[in-house]
Scaffold this motif. Structure first.
Motif, PDB file in Angstrom:
ATOM      1  N   ARG A 147      -6.601   2.226  11.998  1.00 46.22           N
ATOM      2  CA  ARG A 147      -6.044   0.991  12.571  1.00 46.22           C
ATOM      3  C   ARG A 147      -6.623  -0.286  11.964  1.00 46.22           C
ATOM      4  N   PRO A 148      -7.930  -0.344  11.706  1.00 50.53           N
ATOM      5  CA  PRO A 148      -8.472  -1.609  11.162  1.00 50.53           C
ATOM      6  C   PRO A 148      -7.940  -1.965   9.775  1.00 50.53           C
ATOM      7  N   LEU A 149      -7.261  -1.013   9.137  1.00 50.60           N
ATOM      8  CA  LEU A 149      -6.780  -1.244   7.767  1.00 50.60           C
ATOM      9  C   LEU A 149      -5.480  -2.055   7.704  1.00 50.60           C
ATOM     10  N   PHE A 150      -4.761  -2.156   8.817  1.00 53.04           N
ATOM     11  CA  PHE A 150      -3.433  -2.793   8.758  1.00 53.04           C
ATOM     12  C   PHE A 150      -3.450  -4.214   8.187  1.00 53.04           C
ATOM     13  N   PRO A 151      -4.379  -5.086   8.610  1.00 52.48           N
ATOM     14  CA  PRO A 151      -4.362  -6.446   8.024  1.00 52.48           C
ATOM     15  C   PRO A 151      -4.530  -6.416   6.503  1.00 52.48           C
ATOM     16  N   ALA A 152      -5.373  -5.511   5.992  1.00 49.08           N
ATOM     17  CA  ALA A 152      -5.565  -5.420   4.532  1.00 49.08           C
ATOM     18  C   ALA A 152      -4.309  -4.883   3.851  1.00 49.08           C
ATOM     19  N   LEU A 153      -3.617  -3.970   4.494  1.00 42.56           N
ATOM     20  CA  LEU A 153      -2.373  -3.440   3.901  1.00 42.56           C
ATOM     21  C   LEU A 153      -1.324  -4.544   3.806  1.00 42.56           C
ATOM     22  N   ILE A 154      -1.216  -5.317   4.861  1.00 43.37           N
ATOM     23  CA  ILE A 154      -0.225  -6.399   4.872  1.00 43.37           C
ATOM     24  C   ILE A 154      -0.593  -7.444   3.803  1.00 43.37           C
ATOM     25  N   ALA A 155      -1.880  -7.750   3.726  1.00 45.43           N
ATOM     26  CA  ALA A 155      -2.330  -8.720   2.707  1.00 45.43           C
ATOM     27  C   ALA A 155      -2.096  -8.181   1.294  1.00 45.43           C
ATOM     28  N   ALA A 156      -2.154  -6.873   1.133  1.00 47.60           N
ATOM     29  CA  ALA A 156      -2.034  -6.267  -0.202  1.00 47.60           C
ATOM     30  C   ALA A 156      -0.604  -6.254  -0.722  1.00 47.60           C
ATOM     31  N   LEU A 157       0.368  -6.519   0.160  1.00 44.05           N
ATOM     32  CA  LEU A 157       1.753  -6.571  -0.308  1.00 44.05           C
ATOM     33  C   LEU A 157       2.001  -7.872  -1.058  1.00 44.05           C
ATOM     34  N   CYS A 158       2.741  -7.775  -2.172  1.00 43.11           N
ATOM     35  CA  CYS A 158       3.218  -8.983  -2.856  1.00 43.11           C
ATOM     36  C   CYS A 158       4.279  -9.643  -1.968  1.00 43.11           C
ATOM     37  N   PRO A 159       4.623 -10.907  -2.217  1.00 36.81           N
ATOM     38  CA  PRO A 159       5.768 -11.485  -1.522  1.00 36.81           C
ATOM     39  C   PRO A 159       7.002 -10.607  -1.765  1.00 36.81           C
ATOM     40  N   GLY A 160       7.708 -10.263  -0.713  1.00 40.12           N
ATOM     41  CA  GLY A 160       8.868  -9.373  -0.826  1.00 40.12           C
ATOM     42  C   GLY A 160       8.493  -7.894  -0.799  1.00 40.12           C
ATOM     43  N   GLY A 161       7.196  -7.614  -0.790  1.00 36.96           N
ATOM     44  CA  GLY A 161       6.735  -6.217  -0.817  1.00 36.96           C
ATOM     45  C   GLY A 161       7.053  -5.471   0.471  1.00 36.96           C
ATOM     46  N   VAL A 162       7.086  -4.140   0.351  1.00 41.93           N
ATOM     47  CA  VAL A 162       7.555  -3.318   1.480  1.00 41.93           C
ATOM     48  C   VAL A 162       6.518  -2.243   1.820  1.00 41.93           C
ATOM     49  N   LEU A 163       6.238  -2.146   3.105  1.00 40.04           N
ATOM     50  CA  LEU A 163       5.333  -1.111   3.625  1.00 40.04           C
ATOM     51  C   LEU A 163       6.156   0.006   4.260  1.00 40.04           C
ATOM     52  N   PHE A 164       5.922   1.223   3.804  1.00 40.66           N
ATOM     53  CA  PHE A 164       6.525   2.415   4.417  1.00 40.66           C
ATOM     54  C   PHE A 164       5.391   3.150   5.124  1.00 40.66           C
ATOM     55  N   TYR A 165       5.498   3.338   6.427  1.00 37.55           N
ATOM     56  CA  TYR A 165       4.401   3.970   7.172  1.00 37.55           C
ATOM     57  C   TYR A 165       4.966   5.036   8.104  1.00 37.55           C
ATOM     58  N   GLN A 166       4.348   6.182   8.103  1.00 38.07           N
ATOM     59  CA  GLN A 166       4.792   7.278   8.986  1.00 38.07           C
ATOM     60  C   GLN A 166       3.581   8.099   9.389  1.00 38.07           C
ATOM     61  N   THR A 167       3.384   8.274  10.688  1.00 40.63           N
ATOM     62  CA  THR A 167       2.336   9.219  11.099  1.00 40.63           C
ATOM     63  C   THR A 167       2.570   9.724  12.525  1.00 40.63           C
ATOM     64  N   PHE A 168       1.662  10.600  12.951  1.00 40.47           N
ATOM     65  CA  PHE A 168       1.839  11.341  14.204  1.00 40.47           C
ATOM     66  C   PHE A 168       1.722  10.443  15.435  1.00 40.47           C
ATOM     67  N   VAL A 169       2.415  10.866  16.493  1.00 43.03           N
ATOM     68  CA  VAL A 169       2.414  10.117  17.750  1.00 43.03           C
ATOM     69  C   VAL A 169       1.681  10.903  18.839  1.00 43.03           C
ATOM     70  N   ARG A 202      10.448  13.707  15.497  1.00 44.54           N
ATOM     71  CA  ARG A 202       9.907  13.798  16.864  1.00 44.54           C
ATOM     72  C   ARG A 202       8.393  13.788  16.935  1.00 44.54           C
ATOM     73  N   GLN A 203       7.753  14.372  15.933  1.00 41.33           N
ATOM     74  CA  GLN A 203       6.287  14.464  15.955  1.00 41.33           C
ATOM     75  C   GLN A 203       5.637  13.160  15.492  1.00 41.33           C
ATOM     76  N   GLU A 204       6.445  12.361  14.804  1.00 42.38           N
ATOM     77  CA  GLU A 204       5.911  11.163  14.151  1.00 42.38           C
ATOM     78  C   GLU A 204       6.811   9.953  14.426  1.00 42.38           C
ATOM     79  N   SER A 205       6.234   8.797  14.178  1.00 41.78           N
ATOM     80  CA  SER A 205       7.004   7.549  14.207  1.00 41.78           C
ATOM     81  C   SER A 205       6.940   6.965  12.790  1.00 41.78           C
ATOM     82  N   CYS A 206       7.941   6.154  12.440  1.00 43.42           N
ATOM     83  CA  CYS A 206       7.884   5.559  11.093  1.00 43.42           C
ATOM     84  C   CYS A 206       8.467   4.156  11.100  1.00 43.42           C
ATOM     85  N   ILE A 207       8.054   3.404  10.101  1.00 39.53           N
ATOM     86  CA  ILE A 207       8.529   2.026   9.967  1.00 39.53           C
ATOM     87  C   ILE A 207       8.654   1.662   8.485  1.00 39.53           C
TER      88      ILE A 207
END
Ligand SMILES: C[S@@+](CC[C@H](N)C(=O)[O-])C[C@H]1O[C@@H](n2cnc3c(N)ncnc32)[C@H](O)[C@@H]1O
Length: 186
Positions: free
Chosen positions: A108-130, A175-180
């Protein structure tokens, strides 16, 4: 941490497969740019990204997983730049990737760094267990709560989101995971 994953990968002989979020929403990938498969394991996502014509990178703490990925990439004649790297102590640099894919890994603490690491227009694909999944880990630190990916990607434009829970026909859908899929606007 690394040794536990190395031991696990040494016992595996799996062909890496890309995550659902990447294949289902492949039309949301850019046509060029640097794409990172973060905590890649055997690199199913990285191989898919390379096959889509992107400049694919794969980072994982497990040297065994990265070695397996290098062999597979060379068999497939795909170019993937690999690195044995602890992504928590060494997250990607700000503005460095057009695409970041994370599957079945939650820090969880990594999300701000992931968002910062995207270029303008960059896209994050994330999927994991719920929470409540039967296939995933038991530790709640590694399980998403309902709707959590929306909160974690606040500030990005949501292009796709699935969090099906127990709604409707259980034998269908993710069903086992959520994604965005979420994009950093210019
Ligand atoms: C469940 S596997 C998922 C692998 C791959 N993303 C997939 O979907 O098949 C979790 C991966 O996270 C890696 N990992 C765990 N902690 C890490 C860290 N601090 N830095 C980099 N990789 C890490 C493990 O080595 C493992 O390959």
């Amino acid at each position: 941490m690394a040794s536990r994953w190395n031991a696990r990968y040494a016992r595996m002989d799996n062909t890496p497969t890309p995550a659902y979020v990447l294949t289902r929403y492949a039309h949301l990938l850019p046509t060029e740019g640097a794409a990172l498969d973060l905590a890649s394991g055997l690199g199913g996502n990285a191989l898919f990204l390379a096959d889509c014509g992107l400049s694919a990178h794969a980072w994982d703490i497990s040297a065994t997983a990265i070695a397996g990925l290098q062999i597979r990439a060379s068999e497939l004649k795909l170019r993937v730049t690999t690195e044995v790297r602890d992504v928590i102590s060494q997250p990607p640099e700000p503005g460095s990737f057009a695409v970041i894919v994370v599957s079945r890994f939650l820090a969880r603490p990594l999300f701000p760094a992931l968002i910062a690491a995207l270029c303008p227009g960059g896209v994050l694909f994330y999927q994991t267990f719920v929470v409540g999944c039967t296939d995933g880990p038991d530790n709640p630190d590694y399980l998403l709560t309902p709707g959590e990916l929306l909160l974690r990607t606040e500030g990005l434009r949501i292009r796709a989101f699935e969090d099906s829970g127990r709604c409707g026909r259980q034998e269908q859908g993710l069903r086992q995971e959520s994604c965005i899929v979420a994009q950093k606007l210019l």
